[in-house]
Design a protein around this motif. Structure first.
Motif, PDB file in Angstrom:
ATOM      1  N   LEU A  52       0.834  -1.720  -0.114  1.00  9.54           N
ATOM      2  CA  LEU A  52      -0.218  -0.046   0.114  1.00  9.54           C
ATOM      3  C   LEU A  52       1.252   1.489  -0.206  1.00  9.54           C
ATOM      4  CD1 LEU A  52      -2.379  -1.043   2.424  1.00  9.54           C
ATOM      5  CD2 LEU A  52      -2.900  -1.248  -0.150  1.00  9.54           C
ATOM      6  N   HIS A  53       1.833   1.056   0.904  1.00  5.55           N
ATOM      7  CA  HIS A  53       3.088   2.220   1.213  1.00  5.55           C
ATOM      8  C   HIS A  53       3.318   2.598  -0.389  1.00  5.55           C
ATOM      9  CE1 HIS A  53       4.643   4.884   4.016  1.00  5.55           C
ATOM     10  NE2 HIS A  53       5.221   4.771   2.661  1.00  5.55           N
ATOM     11  N   ASN A  54       3.596   2.053  -1.157  1.00  7.25           N
ATOM     12  CA  ASN A  54       4.496   2.131  -2.865  1.00  7.25           C
ATOM     13  C   ASN A  54       3.593   2.554  -4.030  1.00  7.25           C
ATOM     14  OD1 ASN A  54       7.258   0.955  -1.415  1.00  7.25           O
ATOM     15  ND2 ASN A  54       7.289  -0.753  -2.937  1.00  7.25           N
ATOM     16  N   ALA A  55       2.186   2.000  -3.690  1.00  4.32           N
ATOM     17  CA  ALA A  55       1.413   2.627  -4.555  1.00  4.32           C
ATOM     18  C   ALA A  55       0.581   3.492  -4.519  1.00  4.32           C
ATOM     19  CB  ALA A  55      -0.219   1.456  -4.324  1.00  4.32           C
ATOM     20  N   HIS A  56       0.999   3.747  -2.970  1.00  3.10           N
ATOM     21  CA  HIS A  56       0.404   5.386  -2.730  1.00  3.10           C
ATOM     22  C   HIS A  56       1.481   6.369  -3.079  1.00  3.10           C
ATOM     23  CE1 HIS A  56      -1.690   8.593  -0.200  1.00  3.10           C
ATOM     24  NE2 HIS A  56      -0.704   8.865   0.514  1.00  3.10           N
ATOM     25  N   ARG A  57       2.455   5.821  -3.426  1.00  5.81           N
ATOM     26  CA  ARG A  57       3.331   6.688  -3.748  1.00  5.81           C
ATOM     27  C   ARG A  57       3.601   7.681  -5.726  1.00  5.81           C
ATOM     28  NH1 ARG A  57       8.294   3.904  -0.375  1.00  5.81           N
ATOM     29  NH2 ARG A  57       8.453   5.390   1.197  1.00  5.81           N
ATOM     30  N   ALA A  58       2.188   6.954  -5.940  1.00  7.45           N
ATOM     31  CA  ALA A  58       2.359   7.003  -7.590  1.00  7.45           C
ATOM     32  C   ALA A  58       1.984   8.664  -7.665  1.00  7.45           C
ATOM     33  CB  ALA A  58       0.920   6.508  -7.922  1.00  7.45           C
ATOM     34  N   PRO A  59       2.476   8.563  -9.019  1.00 11.18           N
ATOM     35  CA  PRO A  59       2.174   9.730  -9.515  1.00 11.18           C
ATOM     36  C   PRO A  59       1.144  10.584  -9.659  1.00 11.18           C
ATOM     37  CG  PRO A  59       3.172   9.035 -11.407  1.00 11.18           C
ATOM     38  CD  PRO A  59       3.204   8.321 -10.225  1.00 11.18           C
ATOM     39  N   THR A  60       0.851  11.462  -9.323  1.00 15.14           N
ATOM     40  CA  THR A  60      -0.806  12.247  -9.753  1.00 15.14           C
ATOM     41  C   THR A  60      -1.038  13.422 -10.058  1.00 15.14           C
ATOM     42  OG1 THR A  60      -1.270  12.286  -7.606  1.00 15.14           O
ATOM     43  CG2 THR A  60      -1.774  10.458  -7.965  1.00 15.14           C
ATOM     44  N   ALA A  61      -1.978  13.284 -10.661  1.00 16.01           N
ATOM     45  CA  ALA A  61      -2.025  15.184 -11.550  1.00 16.01           C
ATOM     46  C   ALA A  61      -2.181  16.170 -11.211  1.00 16.01           C
ATOM     47  CB  ALA A  61      -3.370  15.280 -12.843  1.00 16.01           C
ATOM     48  N   GLY A  62      -1.588  17.421 -10.309  1.00 15.23           N
ATOM     49  CA  GLY A  62      -1.745  18.301  -9.716  1.00 15.23           C
ATOM     50  C   GLY A  62      -1.094  17.279  -7.916  1.00 15.23           C
ATOM     51  N   ASN A  63      -0.210  16.479  -7.615  1.00 15.48           N
ATOM     52  CA  ASN A  63      -0.417  15.913  -6.716  1.00 15.48           C
ATOM     53  C   ASN A  63      -2.048  15.882  -6.167  1.00 15.48           C
ATOM     54  OD1 ASN A  63       0.627  14.400  -4.951  1.00 15.48           O
ATOM     55  ND2 ASN A  63       2.196  15.793  -3.417  1.00 15.48           N
ATOM     56  N   LYS A  64      -2.491  15.855  -6.711  1.00 16.36           N
ATOM     57  CA  LYS A  64      -4.256  15.779  -5.834  1.00 16.36           C
ATOM     58  C   LYS A  64      -4.702  14.585  -5.215  1.00 16.36           C
ATOM     59  CE  LYS A  64      -5.843  19.323  -5.243  1.00 16.36           C
ATOM     60  NZ  LYS A  64      -5.093  19.788  -4.865  1.00 16.36           N
ATOM     61  N   GLN A  65      -3.965  13.046  -5.857  1.00 12.99           N
ATOM     62  CA  GLN A  65      -3.923  12.088  -4.920  1.00 12.99           C
ATOM     63  C   GLN A  65      -5.294  11.398  -4.245  1.00 12.99           C
ATOM     64  OE1 GLN A  65      -1.003  11.706  -1.560  1.00 12.99           O
ATOM     65  NE2 GLN A  65      -0.473  13.799  -2.348  1.00 12.99           N
ATOM     66  N   PRO A  66      -6.035  11.393  -5.740  1.00 11.98           N
ATOM     67  CA  PRO A  66      -7.411  10.831  -6.004  1.00 11.98           C
ATOM     68  C   PRO A  66      -8.092   9.046  -5.182  1.00 11.98           C
ATOM     69  CG  PRO A  66      -6.624  10.789  -8.223  1.00 11.98           C
ATOM     70  CD  PRO A  66      -5.571  11.250  -7.181  1.00 11.98           C
ATOM     71  N   GLN A  67      -6.707   8.472  -5.367  1.00 10.18           N
ATOM     72  CA  GLN A  67      -7.152   7.155  -4.702  1.00 10.18           C
ATOM     73  C   GLN A  67      -7.128   6.757  -3.125  1.00 10.18           C
ATOM     74  OE1 GLN A  67      -3.791   8.722  -5.106  1.00 10.18           O
ATOM     75  NE2 GLN A  67      -2.339   8.665  -3.691  1.00 10.18           N
ATOM     76  N   GLU A  68      -7.704   5.539  -3.306  1.00 13.87           N
ATOM     77  CA  GLU A  68      -8.387   5.671  -1.884  1.00 13.87           C
ATOM     78  C   GLU A  68      -8.363   3.918  -1.966  1.00 13.87           C
ATOM     79  OE1 GLU A  68      -9.873   6.221   0.883  1.00 13.87           O
ATOM     80  OE2 GLU A  68     -10.161   8.997  -0.291  1.00 13.87           O
ATOM     81  N   PHE A  69      -7.967   2.927  -0.235  1.00 12.95           N
ATOM     82  CA  PHE A  69      -7.834   1.655  -0.657  1.00 12.95           C
ATOM     83  C   PHE A  69      -8.238   0.770   0.512  1.00 12.95           C
ATOM     84  CE2 PHE A  69      -3.571   3.695  -1.534  1.00 12.95           C
ATOM     85  CZ  PHE A  69      -2.827   3.130  -2.724  1.00 12.95           C
ATOM     86  N   VAL A  70      -9.111   0.464  -0.447  1.00 11.72           N
ATOM     87  CA  VAL A  70      -9.728  -0.520   0.167  1.00 11.72           C
ATOM     88  C   VAL A  70      -9.949  -2.179   0.381  1.00 11.72           C
ATOM     89  CG1 VAL A  70     -11.903  -1.461   0.769  1.00 11.72           C
ATOM     90  CG2 VAL A  70     -11.829  -0.078  -0.831  1.00 11.72           C
ATOM     91  N   VAL A  71      -9.393  -2.114   1.726  1.00 10.10           N
ATOM     92  CA  VAL A  71      -8.481  -3.679   1.712  1.00 10.10           C
ATOM     93  C   VAL A  71      -9.927  -4.913   2.817  1.00 10.10           C
ATOM     94  CG1 VAL A  71      -6.732  -5.174   3.205  1.00 10.10           C
ATOM     95  CG2 VAL A  71      -6.368  -2.480   2.266  1.00 10.10           C
ATOM     96  N   VAL A  72      -9.499  -5.937   1.518  1.00 10.41           N
ATOM     97  CA  VAL A  72     -10.640  -6.832   2.299  1.00 10.41           C
ATOM     98  C   VAL A  72     -10.095  -8.559   2.375  1.00 10.41           C
ATOM     99  CG1 VAL A  72     -12.763  -7.694   1.471  1.00 10.41           C
ATOM    100  CG2 VAL A  72     -12.318  -5.780   0.435  1.00 10.41           C
ATOM    101  N   ARG A  73     -10.460  -8.830   3.169  1.00 10.20           N
ATOM    102  CA  ARG A  73     -10.131  -9.930   4.178  1.00 10.20           C
ATOM    103  C   ARG A  73     -11.212 -11.288   4.447  1.00 10.20           C
ATOM    104  NH1 ARG A  73      -4.716  -8.324   7.874  1.00 10.20           N
ATOM    105  NH2 ARG A  73      -6.522  -6.771   8.038  1.00 10.20           N
ATOM    106  N   ASP A  74     -12.217 -10.118   4.761  1.00  8.30           N
ATOM    107  CA  ASP A  74     -13.526 -11.047   4.940  1.00  8.30           C
ATOM    108  C   ASP A  74     -13.703 -12.380   3.791  1.00  8.30           C
ATOM    109  OD1 ASP A  74     -15.438 -11.626   6.768  1.00  8.30           O
ATOM    110  OD2 ASP A  74     -16.474 -10.705   4.714  1.00  8.30           O
ATOM    111  N   GLU A  75     -14.330 -13.033   4.080  1.00  6.97           N
ATOM    112  CA  GLU A  75     -14.573 -14.015   3.419  1.00  6.97           C
ATOM    113  C   GLU A  75     -16.254 -13.739   2.340  1.00  6.97           C
ATOM    114  OE1 GLU A  75     -12.845 -16.718   2.227  1.00  6.97           O
ATOM    115  OE2 GLU A  75     -11.221 -16.042   3.469  1.00  6.97           O
ATOM    116  N   GLY A  76     -17.385 -13.561   3.361  1.00  7.49           N
ATOM    117  CA  GLY A  76     -18.401 -12.833   2.665  1.00  7.49           C
ATOM    118  C   GLY A  76     -18.048 -11.696   1.538  1.00  7.49           C
ATOM    119  N   LEU A  77     -17.331 -11.087   1.849  1.00  8.13           N
ATOM    120  CA  LEU A  77     -17.024  -9.718   1.278  1.00  8.13           C
ATOM    121  C   LEU A  77     -15.845  -9.863   0.139  1.00  8.13           C
ATOM    122  CD1 LEU A  77     -15.741  -6.542   3.409  1.00  8.13           C
ATOM    123  CD2 LEU A  77     -18.192  -6.863   2.020  1.00  8.13           C
TER     124      LEU A  77
END
Ligand SMILES: Cc1cc2nc3c(=O)[nH]c(=O)nc-3n(C[C@H](O)[C@H](O)[C@H](O)COP(=O)(O)O)c2cc1C
Length: 195
Positions: A52-77
């Motif tokens: 996640l830390h690496n991915a969050h370092r990605a370049p983004t237009a105007g450094n606006k960083q629109p990314q959000e990460f949803v981390v799922v481990r629940d079997e049902g989800l």
């Protein structure tokens, strides 16, 4: 689900201080494959944080960083995500699923419509690519799953208005070794001027 947060970054930073994890970049690029079969063992939390830390370092237009990460481990989800991804059952078979989303409003605040429709998606795609390379670097496997019903994924994850799912990434230790998929010869897609 969307509100759920991890809180421990300690092990990630320990590893960075120790200078671990370096690998030849060309090898990582060459070795990466889409992996759709996974061993059952979980992905350790410190590894999840490095990804996640690496991915969050990605370049983004105007450094606006629109990314959000949803981390799922629940079997049902995971099963509901697999259904939302046109019944691609391998999504639910990975021990970990990361959904990369874009909060297009962050890009729109500066760039208006182009930010909302274009930059936010490109930015999140840069994030996705770093995530995939980091997965390969860790000896893990993943697949970019882009065939899904946006509204269904948003419902499953409880995404707020304006936050759009961009890629679903089932991640785990590989249980297959796919051959490299063929590529169009480079000379057919490179267009050079006279040098
Ligand atoms: C935007 C995007 C969407 C994709 N969607 C899916 C998908 O829904 N299901 C799937 O099995 N693979 C999907 N893939 C993986 C591609 O099929 C795969 O990257 C391609 O065949 C090349 O194989 P490789 O990744 O092993 O080099 C997607 C890849 C990208 C970049």
């Amino acid at each position: 689900m969307f509100e759920a947060k991890f809180v421990s970054l300690g092990s990630y930073f320990r590893r960075e201080e120790e200078g671990m994890g370096e690998m030849d970049f060309d090898d990582v690029v060459r070795r990466r494959r889409s992996i759709r079969r996974y061993r059952r063992e979980p992905v350790p939390e410190d590894v999840v944080w490095r990804l996640l830390h690496n991915a969050h370092r990605a370049p983004t237009a105007g450094n606006k960083q629109p990314q959000e990460f949803v981390v799922v481990r629940d079997e049902g989800l995971k099963r509901r995500l697999a259904v939302a991804a046109n019944d691609q059952s391998f999504v639910a078979e990975a021990p970990l699923v990361v959904v990369v989303c874009a909060d297009a409003g962050r890009s729109a605040a500066r760039y208006g419509r182009r930010g909302y429709e274009f930059y936010s998606v490109i930015d999140a795609s840069c994030v996705c690519m770093i995530l995939l390379l980091s997965v390969a670097n860790e000896g893990l496997g993943a697949c970019f799953v882009g065939a899904f019903d946006d509204a269904q994924v948003s419902r499953v994850l409880g995404l707020p208005e304006g936050v759009r799912p961009i890629g679903i990434f089932p991640i785990g230790y590989p249980a297959e070794e796919p051959v490299k998929r063929p590529h169009i010869p480079l000379e057919k897609v490179v267009h050079m001027d006279g040098w």
